[in-house]
Design a protein around this motif. Structure first.
Motif, PDB file in Angstrom:
ATOM      1  N   ILE C 114       0.837  -1.203   0.000  1.00  0.00           N
ATOM      2  CA  ILE C 114       0.000   0.000   0.000  1.00  0.00           C
ATOM      3  C   ILE C 114       0.872   1.253   0.000  1.00  0.00           C
ATOM      4  N   ALA C 289      -4.037   8.158   3.322  1.00  0.00           N
ATOM      5  CA  ALA C 289      -3.823   6.781   2.907  1.00  0.00           C
ATOM      6  C   ALA C 289      -2.915   5.994   3.839  1.00  0.00           C
ATOM      7  N   THR C 290      -1.877   6.614   4.348  1.00  0.00           N
ATOM      8  CA  THR C 290      -0.888   5.779   5.035  1.00  0.00           C
ATOM      9  C   THR C 290      -0.689   6.117   6.511  1.00  0.00           C
ATOM     10  N   THR C 293      -3.255   5.603   9.177  1.00  0.00           N
ATOM     11  CA  THR C 293      -3.717   4.240   9.440  1.00  0.00           C
ATOM     12  C   THR C 293      -2.713   3.475  10.299  1.00  0.00           C
ATOM     13  N   THR C 369      -7.074  -0.854   3.458  1.00  0.00           N
ATOM     14  CA  THR C 369      -6.642  -1.009   2.070  1.00  0.00           C
ATOM     15  C   THR C 369      -7.570  -0.284   1.101  1.00  0.00           C
ATOM     16  N   ALA C 372      -7.467   3.362   1.467  1.00  0.00           N
ATOM     17  CA  ALA C 372      -6.269   3.945   0.859  1.00  0.00           C
ATOM     18  C   ALA C 372      -6.534   4.210  -0.616  1.00  0.00           C
ATOM     19  N   ALA C 376      -7.259   8.265  -1.178  1.00  0.00           N
ATOM     20  CA  ALA C 376      -6.174   8.875  -1.941  1.00  0.00           C
ATOM     21  C   ALA C 376      -6.744   9.447  -3.224  1.00  0.00           C
TER      22      ALA C 376
END
Lengths: 492, 296, 700, 102
Positions: C114, C289-290, C293, C369, C372, C376
């Motif tokens: 990811i 997105a990252t 999380t 997931t 994301a 995004a």
């Protein structure tokens, strides 16, 4: 007599100190007699001397030739050798800083470097002392030089104020230390630390207890432990910045290595002093961090931060108390030793780095002291701003910096030693520390510069190199603490 | 003992010293403070003298009362600070709080017994000061050297003394290695044997002691006294002559000789601090030079 | 095969972005000045992007290797140093050992994919978006550094190294928020972000301590089963003590506090909406997105400890659920397009926590997931919109863009259907999975389920609102004015009015005016992400749940079960989404011209009741119920709770500490006598304390 | 004065030390403060020597020699600092040395 040490063996063991002394003589005489005008020779020769001493010290540490010397008045063990290396590194960085600073101020007086080298030797003696009286003399050599250096900027009334404050309070504190030594002598009939360790347990008299209390006071003053700390912010602010930087590093190393030694040999009576050390540690951590928050002057803020760091190191001292409580305690004691040495290295790199940034910026002609002065630094001098950012993160103990690694080791030692409460206070006060270290980051990164485009700082070899070295060390040993641990780990 | 004269003298002198110290603090005029400090230092010098510290007493007078206080007075005069009005004491809490705290400090030390009951057990009256000829463990200043000398038996006197000792102790001495610090048992054994020698027959024999430099006192005693009556005293003095550094001659504890010998003996831990004081004084000199220069 | 093939390549996953960081830090600016603006930037941006994609490629290799691994655990230990297959010691200090090692297992490799995959796309997007920025090299330096730290975070084989990554991403986030930091109103955002995160970090740090104190190690798993998670699964610490629910409670709650800070859970969520001040690619990568999380990843990693305590699970679930609905209501009221997405992110993170709290860590990760993908996408799409409108972020001055920027519109549409939970798009599967498990929590699962459904409806509503205001309503801006004199309005856009700094693409085409579609470098990532948002959910359908099956070895077995059958859940979920969209349709479709409901409603008040006779009763009812009442409640929530109470709390803590600091510094009077007095006080206290404690011990 | 117990000397020196402490705390003239510090050091010297006599140990006296050397160097530096301060401030009231605080 073959086999038994001769005076030459003893002298070999303190060879780095002898090199420092010789260098100071050469500088003292040379400045007056030989190269009267060529002021740059002073720092260069001082650096050469320090480097030679450092080389010898490193060689001796690696070859582990250390032993008790001078009829057991010195204990040139790994602790002494490694702390000597730390002090010489501090001295080296401080000379580089002073080179720039003194030049900018027209303070290039020949006595500065000899005084500094002599005080390094005093600090190293404090770290190597096996006899309380040698510790006392080492402390006084260190202090006297610092009193004078704090007042080195004779045209600055603040510098003189710093000098007299430091002197009077320092002399007051050392009288207490001396009284403590006298009482310990009275209780145990010895002042030799290695002897004390075997005698204190059977000599737990009120006299010994009072003596230990006064030793805590005397050493706590040098280490800037609350409530013996009040000189720190004033002296840090008033003294010339190059002196402040040096003082912050060297005095802290010397005071804590001496404390480690003293309390290591007092471990058999740890029940007597543990409570007081714990209380002082908590007090120092909480108030050191708290008081730093309201500061507007970077030097003062760093002074309170140095107090806070003293608090963290006191946690290590408290952990040392458990050295004799079974294998886990012994391990914790070892960790406290190695951890605090690592921490002292980290502290000296990041503090000298931070002061170095101030000195580098002051190269613009104006003195950079206020937090306000750093506004929007990232815009017009990003490299310096990032160096400062890194030192602040390191001082705040945020990974992956050296400051984090040092703090973690003490943390870990405290945990293994069962000092859970102190570890928790340490963690909580570290958050408080974020407030003021990040204030600087914030001001540098998120605020507009006050002036549109200040003149760029002139390149200055000394300050740049010093900041660069400190930053490199802070990063390298933050990511790869093992490299330094091969050195600090010798201290067990 | 009907009346303890020495206690009375002590209290008189102590009174003077405390009084002068108080006057140092209480006086507004720094010149007078300095003069009372000199008085205090003199009284301390007298104390030192009576505490068998003759050398220190002399140094106290020369260095402190002489040099240091003159320097103080000189500076006071230089800065023309003779007029006390300049520094009117202000009211406020500082003084009462300070005095209260200081009193708490000394009384907590005193009441807890830090100054009165903290001393480790020792002879009430030191042997060599009051004339007792016997040794204690503490009289053996350099146990390692003593053990070495006895083991090696280089000169006839030492060898003889060793041979007089208990066979077990001799075995222990033979087993002693230079690298070790002598154990407490060995020190006690040596002390016991030395005391046995003191108690025993007259050790003196011109042949035996031919290689030993006898002190004048020993010679005087050997020449004059009847051997029987002063046997112990003579034995003790002879032992002291054989082991001049290794055991105390505490009747001369504070003499220049003792201090000088101790100071420069590589086997004692004073050489390094002594050398370090030179560094300290150098720092002092350089510091004063920096401070004394004009500004700029 | 029990060995991981090409384990010696694992180090490259982190090594390549690090290389990029170092290269750009030292040579980036030089290259741009030497090679000229156009070529130099292409080289710098291209290299940064290529390295992240290369790292993605390596991740794929490791991923396929992991798939081919046999055995129950699918777990391998590798080094973070490239080309070494065995981890090397990072810290080896007197009994304490931590490796500079990677734990390669489904969880970590999923996150690697990811981070590098989405990260690479966002890098690519940024090469276009940032094209005109003068600090171009610095931007990519930070971005590569962020990718490096994020990968360290997910790959670390011990919790201390994870902490390093954790703080590292925090630092990068801080630096990147500040990248365009000009606006005074948001000037406290940076501090807020750091202070709030420090609160979380204390929890995390204390959690690490607690783990170490109990287990005596900080390594997750080891080959010989001596890691603390091994021990937690076995239920015994190394010294033989039982791993009880009480210990799990302490450790779990502390770690949860840490997770809350990083993942912006109530009440530590306040920093995230403000963090949107950074450039849009940063918002997409880090704050959607990252990085945000990471809390979910950490809880999933710690699942063997978390599942041990029912209480912790429940706390996680309740906080997650509350955050989800709380943030969703706030999202209803926002007019800044990025703020809507920011609160939406907070809300979706709440879902993920709800999944973890239900014990369905796999479902939580599944939502990580898919989220994301579509978040995004939505952020990048929003960036494209903002860029098209020359830095306009206020939705009240948008509208009618569906025809002007077709590609952006179509991709946003894909993101919209995905987040709304319309089958069969990505968001549907993961959200449904979480809600299904949430319904199975204890006896009151159905209650949680109901709240979750309401949140889903709210989500569909506010996202539809965003779509209408942006794309479907009539145009509400003067196209000619765009670009002619810069930017209109008083939006609090960080991109706005910053003289010296980037005006990104806008400055690249200085004299263009009107709405322009973004360059291909920005559209390609949008299209790829749109495709993923459409089909990405199929990796985890209940019919063939490859995803959760794959993740199983990394996750502790829990008693999580579906509280509703798939078909019921799917139907209810779809209905909720449909209600939300329909509601938005009824409210916004008619008011295309203004696109303004809430403000006009507040202004016009009673007039609306006298509106034309062909009133749609439903419309009016819903309007009254949801928009006026509900809207007022949401606004109140935002104003009172979010802006005042929580912000106030953060500020109050800072203020009170500052106050004490001011108070105590007065003790530092500057008088030597006073200092000496305080020293003497210390002397007396120390001496008395020592004597006292000595007497006590001697008395014994 | 062989009959005087060592403890008497210890108490006396403690009292002298405390008087020195009080002086440091309440005096305003740095020179007098400094004299009081000297008083404290001398009190400690008395302790050392009394203890040395008690143990029949030359150590007590050796310490005193070093303390005296330290005191001498301290006087050189301390008076230097005071004179320097006086030159720039034209006053010697320690309460006016108060530029830096808080």
């Amino acid at each position: 007599m073959p086999g038994s040490p001769t005076i030459w063996d003893d002298l070999t063991l303190i060879l780095p100190l002898i090199v420092l002394w010789i260098t100071s003589f050469v500088l003292l005489l040379g400045d007056v007699v030989v190269w009267k005008k060529n002021r740059d020779l002073n720092p260069i020769l001082a650096i050469v001397g320090t480097l030679i001493a450092l080389g010898i010290a490193v060689y001796q540490t690696i070859s582990l030739t250390g032993d008790k010397a001078f009829a057991r008045s010195l204990n040139m063990d790994a602790l002494a050798q490694v702390s000597m290396i730390a002090l010489l590194v501090t001295g080296l960085l401080a000379i580089l800083l002073a080179w720039t600073y003194l030049k900018n101020r027209g303070l290039e007086r020949g006595e500065y470097y000899p005084l500094m080298l002599l005080s390094v030797s005093g600090a190293a003696l404090m770290g190597a002392a096996n006899d309380l009286i040698v510790l006392f003399i080492g402390l006084e050599i260190l202090s006297f030089a610092l009193y004078v250096m704090a007042g080195f900027s004779r045209s600055d009334i603040r510098s003189e104020e710093a000098s007299i404050k430091y002197f009077l309070l320092g002399a007051f504190a050392s009288a207490f230390l001396l009284y403590g030594i006298a009482l310990v002598y009275g209780a145990t009939q010895t002042t030799q630390l290695s002897e004390l360790a075997s005698r204190v347990h059977s000599a737990q008299t009120p006299m010994l207890v009072a003596g230990i209390g006064l030793l805590i006071v005397g050493l706590g003053f040098k280490a800037a432990v609350i409530p013996f700390h009040q000189w720190t912010p004033d002296v840090y602010e008033g003294a010339p910045t190059s002196v402040t930087a040096y003082m912050a590093g060297a005095a802290k190393i010397a005071a804590f290595v001496a404390m480690l030694r003293v309390f290591d040999s007092l471990a058999p009576v740890s029940s007597v002093w543990l409570g007081a050390i714990q209380a002082l540690a908590v007090l120092t951590m909480v108030f050191g961090n708290l008081l730093a928050i309201a500061q507007t002057n970077v030097k003062r803020m760093l002074a309170y931060s140095s107090i806070a760091h003293a608090g963290y190191l006191m946690v290590a001292i408290a952990t040392l108390a458990h050295r004799l409580d079974g294998p886990r305690g012994a391990q914790a004691g070892e960790l406290a030793m190695t951890g605090s040495l690592f921490y002292l290295f980290a502290y000296t790199f990041m503090t000298l780095g931070a002061f170095g940034v101030l000195i580098y910026l002051s190269n613009r002609g104006k003195d950079y002291q206020q937090i306000e002065d750093l506004r929007g630094l990232v815009r017009h001098d990003p490299r310096t701003a990032y160096a400062m950012l890194f030192f602040m993160l390191s001082l705040g103990g945020i990974p992956p910096t050296m400051g984090f690694m040092g703090k973690w080791q003490i943390f870990y030692a405290a945990l293994s030693g069962g000092e859970i409460m102190l570890a928790i206070v340490m963690a909580l006060t570290s958050v408080m520390a974020a407030f003021y270290y990040l204030k600087i980051v914030y001001v540098m990164c998120f605020e507009e510069p006050r002036e549109a485009a200040p003149a760029p700082a002139q390149f200055s070899f000394g300050a740049s190199l010093s900041v660069l070295l400190s930053a490199a060390a802070t990063i390298l040993f933050g990511i790869m603490p093992g490299l330094l641990y091969t050195l600090t780990g010798l201290v067990r | 003992m009907s009346f303890n004269w020495s206690l009375m003298v002590f209290f008189i002198l102590a009174g003077i010293s405390v009084g002068s110290a108080l006057l140092v603090v209480a006086n507004r005029n720094p010149v007078r403070s300095a003069l009372f400090l000199v008085v205090n230092f003199f009284v301390l010098a007298i104390f030192f003298l009576t505490l068998s510290a003759q050398f220190i007493a002399a140094v106290q007078v020369i260095v402190y009362a002489g040099a240091i206080m003159v320097l103080f007075l000189f500076v006071i005069m230089l800065l023309n600070l003779g007029a006390p009005e300049a520094l009117k004491e202000r009211g406020g809490l500082q003084m009462p709080v300070a005095i209260a705290l200081a009193v708490v400090f000394i009384s907590s030390l005193g009441l807890a017994g830090s100054l009165t009951t903290g001393l480790p057990p020792t002879r009430a009256t030191p042997a060599t000061v009051d004339g007792s000829p016997y040794f204690t463990n503490r009289d053996i200043l350099l146990p390692a050297d003593l053990a070495q000398k006895l083991r090696n038996g280089a000169d006839p006197a030492t060898a003889y003394l060793r041979d007089q000792m208990h066979p077990e102790v001799q075995a222990k001495l033979a087993a002693y290695r230079d690298s070790d610090a002598p154990s407490v048992e060995l020190i006690s054994d040596m002390k016991r044997e030395l005391n046995r020698l003191v108690d025993g027959p007259n050790l003196y024999d011109p042949q035996r002691f031919s290689s030993v430099r006898l002190s004048r006192e020993t010679q005087k005693l050997l020449n004059s006294a009847s051997p029987m009556t002063d046997r112990k005293r003579i034995n003790r003095l002879l032992l002291q002559d054989v082991f001049p550094l290794e055991i105390t001659k505490s009747d001369q504890m504070g003499s220049v000789e003792t201090i000088g010998k101790a100071m420069f003996d590589a086997k004692q831990p004073w050489l390094l601090p002594f050398e370090l004081t030179s560094i300290l004084l150098l720092v002092g000199i350089v510091g004063s030079v920096v401070l004394a220069r004009r500004r700029g | 095969m029990h060995e991981l093939p090409s384990a010696n390549l694992v180090g490259l996953i982190t090594g390549l972005p690090l290389l990029g960081f170092l290269f750009h830090a030292f040579f980036g600016k030089l290259i741009i000045t030497r090679m000229g603006n156009a070529v130099g930037k292409r080289v710098v941006g291209g290299l940064a992007t290529a390295l992240v994609f290369a790292s993605f490629g390596v991740s794929l290799i490791i991923f396929s290797g992991l798939l081919s691994m046999e055995g129950e655990h699918k777990r391998a230990f590798a080094s973070l140093i490239p080309f070494l297959s065995k981890p090397v010691a990072w810290i080896d200090i007197a009994g304490f050992k931590a490796n500079f090692g990677a734990l390669v297992d489904p969880l970590s490799i999923l996150m690697c994919l990811i981070v590098t995959g989405i990260g690479g796309l966002i890098h690519l997007y940024a090469t276009g978006y940032m094209a005109a920025d003068k600090d171009y090299a610095r931007f990519f330096t930070y971005m590569n550094l962020f990718i490096f730290f994020m990968l360290v975070l997910v790959l670390a084989d011990n919790i201390l190294l994870m902490f390093v990554g954790w703080e590292g991403v925090g630092l990068c986030s801080y630096l990147l928020i500040s990248f365009w930091y000009e606006d005074t109103e948001n000037s406290k955002a940076g501090n807020k972000a750091f202070i709030v995160n420090r609160v979380g970090d204390v929890g995390y740090a204390l959690g690490i301590m607690a783990i170490f104190a109990f287990f005596g190690t900080l390594t997750f798993y080891t080959a010989d089963g001596k890691g603390f998670l091994d021990a937690a699964i076995a239920g015994k610490a190394a010294n033989g003590a039982d791993f009880t629910a009480e210990i799990a409670l302490v450790i779990g709650l502390l770690l949860f506090v840490g997770a809350c800070g990083k993942s912006a859970q109530f009440p530590l969520h306040v920093w995230l909406p403000d963090a949107m001040a950074g450039p849009t690619p940063v918002s997409a990568l880090i704050h959607a997105a990252t990085m945000v999380t990471a809390g979910v990843v950490m809880l999933t990693r710690m699942s063997p400890i978390i599942v041990k305590s029912e209480t912790v699970l429940l706390v996680v679930a309740v906080v997650g659920l509350f955050t989800a609905i709380f943030a969703a209501t706030i999202a209803l009221t926002q007019n800044d397009i990025k703020k809507v997405l920011a609160y939406s992110t907070v809300s979706q993170l709440g879902y993920m926590f709800l999944g973890c709290g239900a014990g369905a860590f796999g479902a939580g990760m599944f939502h990580v997931t898919t989220h994301a993908f579509f978040k995004a996408l939505l952020f990048l799409g929003a960036g494209s919109v903002i860029h098209a409108l020359h830095h306009e972020q206020d939705m009240r001055r948008m509208g009618g863009l569906s025809k002007k920027i077709k590609v952006t519109y179509l991709t946003m549409l894909a993101g919209w259907v995905a987040i709304c939970g319309i089958p069969p798009f990505a968001g549907f599967w993961s959200k449904d999975e979480i809600l299904g498990y949430a319904a199975g929590i204890h006896s009151f699962g159905m209650l949680i389920y109901a709240v979750g459904l309401i949140t889903a409806a709210l989500t569909a509503f506010y996202m539809s609102r965003l779509m209408w205001k942006t794309f479907w309503s009539d145009q509400r801006f003067d196209e000619a004015a765009l670009g002619a004199h810069g930017h209109g309005g008083d939006s609090h856009d960080a991109l706005h009015d910053h003289g010296n700094d980037a005006h990104s693409v806008h400055d690249a085409q200085p004299h263009s005016s009107g709405v322009k579609e973004s360059p291909p470098s920005m559209l390609v990532p949008l299209v790829i992400l749109a495709a993923l948002s459409v089909v990405g959910g199929f990796i985890g359908t209940p019919f063939n749940n490859f995803f959760e099956h794959f993740l199983e070895p990394s996750i502790a077995r829990s008693e999580a079960h579906h509280g509703v059958s798939f078909l019921t859940g799917a139907a209810l979920g779809t209905i909720a989404a449909a209600i939300g969209i329909a509601l938005a349709y009824t409210l916004y479709a008619k008011r295309r011209a203004t696109g303004e409901l809430l403000t006009e409603a507040q202004k016009a008040g009673n007039l609306l009741y006298q509106a034309p006779a062909n009133l749609w009763y439903v419309d009016r009812f819903f309007y009254d119920l949801f928009v006026i009442r509900g809207g007022n409640i949401a606004v109140a929530l935002w104003r009172v709770v979010d802006q005042n109470i929580i912000d106030g709390l953060v500020n109050a803590v800072a203020g009170i500490t500052g106050l004490f600091s001011e108070l105590f510094r007065r003790l530092q009077t500057g008088y030597i006598r006073a200092y000496a007095l305080s020293m003497l006080t210390g002397v007396v206290l120390v001496v008395i304390a020592l004597l006292w404690s000595a007497m006590r011990t001697m008395g014994k | 004065m062989l009959g005087v117990p060592t403890e008497y000397f210890l108490v006396l020196s403690g009292i002298l030390f405390t008087i020195g402490v009080i002086g440091v705390l309440i005096k305003r003239n740095p020179i007098v403060i400094f004299m009081c510090i000297e008083l404290m050091l001398n009190a400690v010297n008395l302790t050392f020597i009394a203890l040395g006599r008690h143990f029949v140990h030359v150590n007590g006296q050796m310490y005193v020699i070093f303390v005296m050397a330290v005191a001498a160097a301290e006087v050189a530096i301390g008076l230097g600092i005071i004179v320097a301060l006086f030159r720039s401030k034209e006053t010697i009231n320690i309460d006016e040395v108060n530029l830096m605080k808080y």
